[in-house]
Design a protein around this motif. Structure first.
Motif, PDB file in Angstrom:
ATOM      1  N   GLY A   1       0.793  -1.224   0.000  1.00 43.63           N
ATOM      2  CA  GLY A   1       0.000   0.000   0.000  1.00 43.63           C
ATOM      3  C   GLY A   1       0.821   1.267   0.000  1.00 43.63           C
ATOM      4  N   CYS A   2       2.023   1.199  -0.584  1.00 46.08           N
ATOM      5  CA  CYS A   2       2.903   2.370  -0.654  1.00 46.08           C
ATOM      6  C   CYS A   2       2.949   2.883  -2.093  1.00 46.08           C
ATOM      7  N   PRO A   3       2.635   4.157  -2.337  1.00 41.51           N
ATOM      8  CA  PRO A   3       2.755   4.703  -3.695  1.00 41.51           C
ATOM      9  C   PRO A   3       4.201   4.662  -4.172  1.00 41.51           C
ATOM     10  N   VAL A   4       4.390   4.575  -5.494  1.00 39.04           N
ATOM     11  CA  VAL A   4       5.739   4.454  -6.069  1.00 39.04           C
ATOM     12  C   VAL A   4       5.943   5.514  -7.140  1.00 39.04           C
ATOM     13  N   ILE A   5       6.957   6.339  -6.961  1.00 40.40           N
ATOM     14  CA  ILE A   5       7.416   7.241  -8.018  1.00 40.40           C
ATOM     15  C   ILE A   5       8.582   6.559  -8.713  1.00 40.40           C
ATOM     16  N   ALA A   6       8.452   6.309 -10.012  1.00 40.42           N
ATOM     17  CA  ALA A   6       9.486   5.587 -10.752  1.00 40.42           C
ATOM     18  C   ALA A   6       9.701   6.241 -12.112  1.00 40.42           C
ATOM     19  N   TYR A   7      10.834   5.910 -12.714  1.00 40.23           N
ATOM     20  CA  TYR A   7      11.190   6.487 -14.015  1.00 40.23           C
ATOM     21  C   TYR A   7      10.563   5.675 -15.142  1.00 40.23           C
ATOM     22  N   ASN A   8      10.037   6.369 -16.110  1.00 41.96           N
ATOM     23  CA  ASN A   8       9.321   5.758 -17.231  1.00 41.96           C
ATOM     24  C   ASN A   8      10.315   5.195 -18.257  1.00 41.96           C
ATOM     25  N   ALA A   9      10.952   4.083 -17.906  1.00 43.66           N
ATOM     26  CA  ALA A   9      11.962   3.494 -18.791  1.00 43.66           C
ATOM     27  C   ALA A   9      12.109   2.007 -18.504  1.00 43.66           C
ATOM     28  N   SER A  10      12.755   1.300 -19.414  1.00 46.28           N
ATOM     29  CA  SER A  10      13.031  -0.145 -19.350  1.00 46.28           C
ATOM     30  C   SER A  10      11.767  -0.924 -18.978  1.00 46.28           C
ATOM     31  N   SER A  11      11.825  -1.759 -17.951  1.00 41.64           N
ATOM     32  CA  SER A  11      10.690  -2.636 -17.626  1.00 41.64           C
ATOM     33  C   SER A  11       9.628  -1.958 -16.759  1.00 41.64           C
TER      34      SER A  11
END
Length: 360
Positions: free
Chosen positions: A282-292
């Motif tokens: 239940g933790c939001p995730v900020i991630a980079y829009n790349a690879s997988s």
């Protein structure tokens, strides 16, 4: 169907992502009583020690004293009948009766390493792939990379089988937590989990959180002197930073549950297990829009489209809206349900049977 599994990764790592994958596969094969032998080396791997090995099925090679052993293919001359050979780290069997299965996790070395280490690793990986009857890729992105680096490889011999995510991660009642279980109040900190190599963009995460109102919790190996100096440059108040060191899943689940966000600005991932761990908890995730990552994360609400502090701050701002935050959390929990170690295991066994039957 006879299966010989090469456990060499347990001697190359004390822990780590590939060890997790291999442990989850091996434990289920043991559970279901497959006819398995293991090529094994003495080790102190934390996942290996959790397994109940069958002693008379261990092809024990002793201690991995010779560093070149990890690069050698295995003849296995005593095997006189057909067998599946699946190595945990880019080895194959040269026995003509072997059906070689190779798992490819990523192409990090090919993209981000240099010099002799890159050359040796890439040579071993390429050789294992080319000798394989089938190759397992852990994401469509990894499959795409494989065909980029080895375009002549037969795509029909590639099977995409996603990793799973542990059931140790789930929503808990934060009301039951003791005050001393966390270094900061609930939702007052961002998490950074895992390795901190250059392409993981740890420095960007530090800059983004230092210039926000959030604290920073770092999960993984102890901080180096260089990292400590970098943190001091950006955090005037170092009481805003806490490094847990290596912790178990139970502890990490608590940190996920209580975090404002997991910050995962990695430039390259073969899969990205922490993204799913966080979502399950239940933790939001900020991630980079790349690879997988776009393939794994599901909802793209918190994907950053450039590696900048401003982009991370834009996503942090989205999470200030309680309704939007709850929607993102619920989408993440649903998305994580797409992945399980049991599903991964079933698909690997299905591939074993397919490869076996094609040779009979």
């Amino acid at each position: 169907m006879k299966i010989i599994l090469d456990n060499i990764v347990f001697s190359l790592q004390k822990s780590g992502g590939i060890s997790v994958v291999w442990y989850e596969l091996l434990s289920r094969l043991f559970r279901d009583h497959f006819l398995i032998s293991c090529i094994h080396y003495d080790n102190q791997n934390i996942f290996s020690t959790k397994l109940s090995y069958i002693e008379d099925k261990m092809i024990n090679k002793g201690i991995l004293r010779n560093p070149f052993v990890r690069y050698l293919n295995l003849r296995l001359p005593n095997e006189k009948e057909q067998f599946i050979f699946h190595s945990s780290y880019y080895r194959t069997s040269s026995n003509p009766l072997a059906i070689n299965i190779t798992t490819v996790h990523d192409f990090t070395y090919e993209y981000y390493n240099y010099g002799l280490s890159k050359w040796v690793h890439s040579l071993q990986k390429r050789r294992a792939i080319k000798r394989a009857d089938y190759v397992i890729c852990i994401s469509e992105a990894t499959k795409k990379d494989l065909l980029h680096f080895i375009p002549e490889f037969d795509e029909k011999k590639i099977k995409v089988i996603y990793n799973g995510v542990s059931d140790d991660y789930y929503k808990i009642s934060t009301l039951s937590l003791k005050k001393n279980e966390l270094p900061f109040p609930i939702r007052s900190y961002a998490l950074f989990v895992g390795a901190r190599d250059g392409y993981k963009n740890f420095s960007l995460a530090v800059k983004a959180i230092a210039s926000s109102q959030l604290n920073l919790v770092i999960v993984g190996a102890p901080l180096s002197n260089e990292e400590k100096s970098f943190l001091k440059e950006h955090f005037e108040d170092m009481t805003r930073v806490f490094c847990t060191g290596r912790i178990d899943n139970v502890q990490l689940n608590v940190f996920y549950n209580c975090a404002y966000v997991l910050l995962y600005p990695s430039k390259y991932e073969g899969f990205g297990i922490p993204v799913l761990e966080a979502q399950k908890a239940g933790c939001p995730v900020i991630a980079y829009n790349a690879s997988s990552i776009p393939e794994i994360i599901g909802d793209d609400s918190l994907l950053i489209h450039e590696l900048s502090v401003d982009e991370i701050h834009r996503c942090l701002k989205i999470l200030e809206d309680d309704i939007m935050r709850l929607q993102i959390i619920n989408k993440g929990i649903i998305n994580a349900q797409r992945f399980s170690w049991e599903r991964m295991y079933d698909q690997v066994v299905e591939l074993y049977h397919k490869a076996w039957n094609e040779k009979v």
